[in-house]
Design a protein around this motif. Sequence first.
Motif, mmCIF file in Angstrom:
data_model
loop_
_atom_site.group_PDB
_atom_site.id
_atom_site.type_symbol
_atom_site.label_atom_id
_atom_site.label_comp_id
_atom_site.label_asym_id
_atom_site.label_seq_id
_atom_site.Cartn_x
_atom_site.Cartn_y
_atom_site.Cartn_z
ATOM 1 N N ARG A 34 0.868 -1.177 0.000
ATOM 2 C CA ARG A 34 0.000 0.000 0.000
ATOM 3 C C ARG A 34 0.906 1.227 0.000
ATOM 4 O O ARG A 34 1.751 1.390 0.889
ATOM 5 N N GLU A 39 -3.047 0.453 -3.678
ATOM 6 C CA GLU A 39 -2.563 -0.892 -3.377
ATOM 7 C C GLU A 39 -2.131 -1.576 -4.673
ATOM 8 O O GLU A 39 -2.794 -1.433 -5.702
ATOM 9 N N SER A 71 -5.558 -2.032 -6.360
ATOM 10 C CA SER A 71 -6.750 -1.205 -6.161
ATOM 11 C C SER A 71 -7.677 -1.329 -7.355
ATOM 12 O O SER A 71 -7.272 -1.180 -8.511
ATOM 13 N N SER A 119 -12.056 -3.229 -4.216
ATOM 14 C CA SER A 119 -11.286 -2.803 -3.053
ATOM 15 C C SER A 119 -12.124 -1.932 -2.129
ATOM 16 O O SER A 119 -13.158 -1.376 -2.518
ATOM 17 N N LEU A 120 -11.636 -1.792 -0.896
ATOM 18 C CA LEU A 120 -12.298 -0.917 0.059
ATOM 19 C C LEU A 120 -11.801 0.515 -0.121
ATOM 20 O O LEU A 120 -10.596 0.760 -0.209
ATOM 21 N N ASP A 121 -12.716 1.438 -0.193
ATOM 22 C CA ASP A 121 -12.389 2.858 -0.246
ATOM 23 C C ASP A 121 -11.832 3.266 1.113
ATOM 24 O O ASP A 121 -12.522 3.139 2.135
ATOM 25 N N PRO A 122 -10.573 3.739 1.193
ATOM 26 C CA PRO A 122 -9.996 4.092 2.501
ATOM 27 C C PRO A 122 -10.732 5.248 3.173
ATOM 28 O O PRO A 122 -10.615 5.429 4.392
ATOM 29 N N VAL A 123 -11.477 6.018 2.409
ATOM 30 C CA VAL A 123 -12.216 7.145 2.986
ATOM 31 C C VAL A 123 -13.494 6.676 3.665
ATOM 32 O O VAL A 123 -13.820 7.077 4.781
ATOM 33 N N THR A 124 -14.237 5.770 2.992
ATOM 34 C CA THR A 124 -15.536 5.340 3.519
ATOM 35 C C THR A 124 -15.492 3.985 4.204
ATOM 36 O O THR A 124 -16.391 3.650 4.978
ATOM 37 N N GLY A 125 -14.469 3.185 3.904
ATOM 38 C CA GLY A 125 -14.403 1.838 4.433
ATOM 39 C C GLY A 125 -15.319 0.864 3.716
ATOM 40 O O GLY A 125 -15.404 -0.304 4.095
ATOM 41 N N GLN A 126 -16.021 1.319 2.682
ATOM 42 C CA GLN A 126 -16.928 0.487 1.905
ATOM 43 C C GLN A 126 -16.278 0.111 0.568
ATOM 44 O O GLN A 126 -15.370 0.777 0.094
ATOM 45 N N ARG A 127 -16.778 -0.954 -0.015
ATOM 46 C CA ARG A 127 -16.271 -1.358 -1.316
ATOM 47 C C ARG A 127 -16.531 -0.260 -2.339
ATOM 48 O O ARG A 127 -17.617 0.327 -2.383
#
Length: 378
Positions: free
Chosen positions: A18, A35, A107, A111-119
């Motif tokens: 990452r 990533e 990425s 992948s999980l969006d690092p801002v929202t934590g959602q896919r």
Amino acid sequence: MSVAVSLDQRFGPDRKVRLPEPLVLASGQVLAGLEIGYETYGTLNPAADNAILICHALTGDQYVASLNPRTGKPGWWHRLIGPGLPIDPARHFIICANVLGGCAGSSGPASLDPVTGQRFAMRFPVITIADMVAAQTRLLDHLGIARLAAVVGGSMGGMQALAWAAHHPDRTRAVVAIAAAARHSAQNIAFHEVGRQAIMADPKWLGGEYPADQPPAAGLAVARMAAHITYLSEEGLTSRFGRRLQDRAALGFGFDADFQVESYLRHQGLRFVERFDANSYLYITRAMDYFDLAEPHDGVLAEAFRGAGRAGTRFVLISFTSDWLYPTPESKRIVRALHAAGAPASFIELESPFGHDAFLLEAPEMNRIIQGFLAAHG
């Protein structure tokens, strides 16, 4: 140099890193928390000048010369890369990374969006081949490689290799582009659109918000079937299948797979959905459709390679007689542009009945060409 925030070692099999710096994309959007899943083979020498980057095709991954942990199958280019082969880990430090937008560790929409934590799903930004290459430069920075001995790729991998020469000419000494093109044609775009529409028409697609365990398998399988036809040739299909029936002595007068070729395509589709993400297919095919190296230069392809000419980057291009997806005239167009830009380039068309996929199959003559070229320039 980039610093990894989660990596136990840089070199070896099944790596993932990452990189914290945001990646500005061709669209102007910014991707945070890049990533990259990648594999390496061999040892980087003290001068860090023996590295070869392998770029994979649309449905490929980083497992270019090792067993794929998901499918259990040998690496997709194990005929070219390995001990005693043209690209040899005894001489070269070999890198292959899953492309940006992929589904094997890099990425992408899964992948999980690092801002929202959602896919991410369809909120993942639209990407280009140049963005894929930009992500690869970040990986090389992390690995401590300023300049590559060579970039090698076939199909979409060849497009990446050409994009390396166009966008980062000072970072590679040599380019091997096989069964590739400098732009996607209207026919190429049309076939991709059929595949995308098949995926999006599947009721399970849900606007891209499908659960990981309930993908739009039917739509993705059809997309794969349509694309797979373009990787083959009429001669190859006729030789392999003809009009032979599948496990029956007479026509069934229904819509089961009467013909062997029908059964083959269905099998290809079903196998594909087990290892590939439908949204990634949408994003990567769109990136290929946007690919046109000459467009930013008023349609003059030679201008795209002007920097490579100044840098002294050397090229070899290989095409196949039965490849109608990226036919020989496309490679010749690139070679003419390279010569006009002052870049040393050689070209050969190889005889093969296997269509576009010939670059992945047993091809001794292709291996000899690549081995000789890398020995001289890589």
